[in-house]
Design an enzyme around this catalytic site. Structure first.
Site, short mmCIF file in Angstrom:
data_model
loop_
_atom_site.label_atom_id
_atom_site.label_comp_id
_atom_site.label_asym_id
_atom_site.label_seq_id
_atom_site.Cartn_x
_atom_site.Cartn_y
_atom_site.Cartn_z
N HIS A 1 31.90 48.13 30.87
CA HIS A 1 30.77 47.14 30.78
C HIS A 1 30.08 46.99 29.35
CE1 HIS A 1 29.35 47.12 35.44
NE2 HIS A 1 29.69 45.97 35.09
N LYS A 2 30.21 48.01 28.32
CA LYS A 2 29.54 47.94 27.42
C LYS A 2 30.41 47.16 26.61
CE LYS A 2 27.36 52.43 26.35
NZ LYS A 2 27.86 53.75 26.47
N ARG B 1 33.00 35.19 44.16
CA ARG B 1 33.55 34.25 45.21
C ARG B 1 34.67 33.53 44.62
NH1 ARG B 1 32.49 35.09 49.77
NH2 ARG B 1 33.36 32.76 50.42
N HIS C 1 36.48 39.95 33.45
CA HIS C 1 37.36 40.53 34.50
C HIS C 1 37.31 42.05 33.80
CE1 HIS C 1 39.69 41.66 37.86
NE2 HIS C 1 40.59 42.32 37.03
N ASP D 1 41.80 29.34 36.00
CA ASP D 1 42.77 28.21 36.61
C ASP D 1 42.71 28.09 38.05
OD1 ASP D 1 44.41 30.39 37.12
OD2 ASP D 1 45.89 29.77 35.49
N GLU D 2 43.89 27.93 38.70
CA GLU D 2 43.84 27.67 39.96
C GLU D 2 44.26 28.82 40.62
OE1 GLU D 2 45.43 23.94 41.33
OE2 GLU D 2 44.24 22.78 39.67
N LEU E 1 36.91 30.52 43.54
CA LEU E 1 36.66 29.28 43.32
C LEU E 1 38.18 28.47 43.78
CD1 LEU E 1 34.44 29.15 40.17
CD2 LEU E 1 33.85 28.76 42.50
#
Ligand code: GAR
Length: 202
Positions: free
Chosen positions: A172-173, A92, A110, A142-143, A94
């Site tokens: 992922h590792k 989601r 990320h 941040d925004e 924010l």
């Protein structure tokens, strides 16, 4: 001397392998106070349960809009007295309203070397672009979307026979290694934010 631990909330939507890495790391100055999911079916919730970590569900589909949803999330957070929020596959965005309420106290992971490949399908974007290296980034939220100051990054090679799945597995590792490390640094307070840079202080 008793030094109080940073109370961490981990926000999840899916499998929760990063949550698991944070749990397994046992970061000495961090207590996972809460796992919050927007998805009632997230496997991450099972992981929380297994480790006796309190969990809350705020399903965005039950709310008429982002503001109402985020108000509810803020309400749910209140009793847990959280110092820091870690987004770990929380799908989601924010709003500035929420981000301001926890200014410089929300971090995200990320699956790319930001500012390259923000947004969705970062590994696919990397493959399509033809880069030879990608990776992962832990950053303050941040925004904007995936735009906040970078805390830690790790580099991952893109191999000739990679597909999205194999590349993501390698990413992922590294995520599982650097996320706990970044949280440890933030909880220690031994950093300062200078513009877009996060610098270590002794
Ligand atoms: C992770 O790869 C994380 O980087 C990514 O979601 C995955 C969650 O996996 N986040 C984003 O793409 C956010 N833009 P997990 O549920 O197994 O931790």
């Amino acid at each position: 001397m008793c030094v109080s631990k940073t109370r961490l909330a981990v926000f999840v939507s899916g499998s929760g392998t990063n949550l698991q890495a944070i749990i397994d790391a046992g970061i000495p100055n961090v207590e996972i106070a809460l796992v919050l999911s927007n998805n009632p079916g997230a496997y991450a919730l099972e992981r929380a349960k297994k480790h006796g970590i309190p969990a809350e569900i705020a399903d965005h589909r039950d709310y008429s809009g982002r503001e109402e949803y985020e108000k509810r999330v803020l309400e749910l957070l209140e009793p847990y007295e959280v110092d820091l929020i870690a987004l770990a596959g929380f799908m989601r965005i924010l709003s500035p309203y929420f981000v301001r309420a926890y200014k410089n106290r929300i971090v995200n992971i990320h699956p790319a070397l930001l500012p390259s490949f923000p947004g969705m399908h970062a590994a696919r974007q990397a493959l399509e672009s033809g880069v030879k290296f990608t990776g992962c980034t832990v950053h303050f939220v941040d925004e904007g979307v995936d735009t906040g100051p970078t805390i830690l990054q790790a580099v991952v090679p893109v191999l000739d026979d990679d597909n999205e799945e194999s590349l993501l597995e390698r990413i992922h590792k590294e995520e599982h290694r650097i996320y706990p490390e970044a949280l440890k640094l933030i909880a220690s307070g031994k950093f300062r934010i200078e513009g877009r840079r996060v610098l270590a202080v002794n």
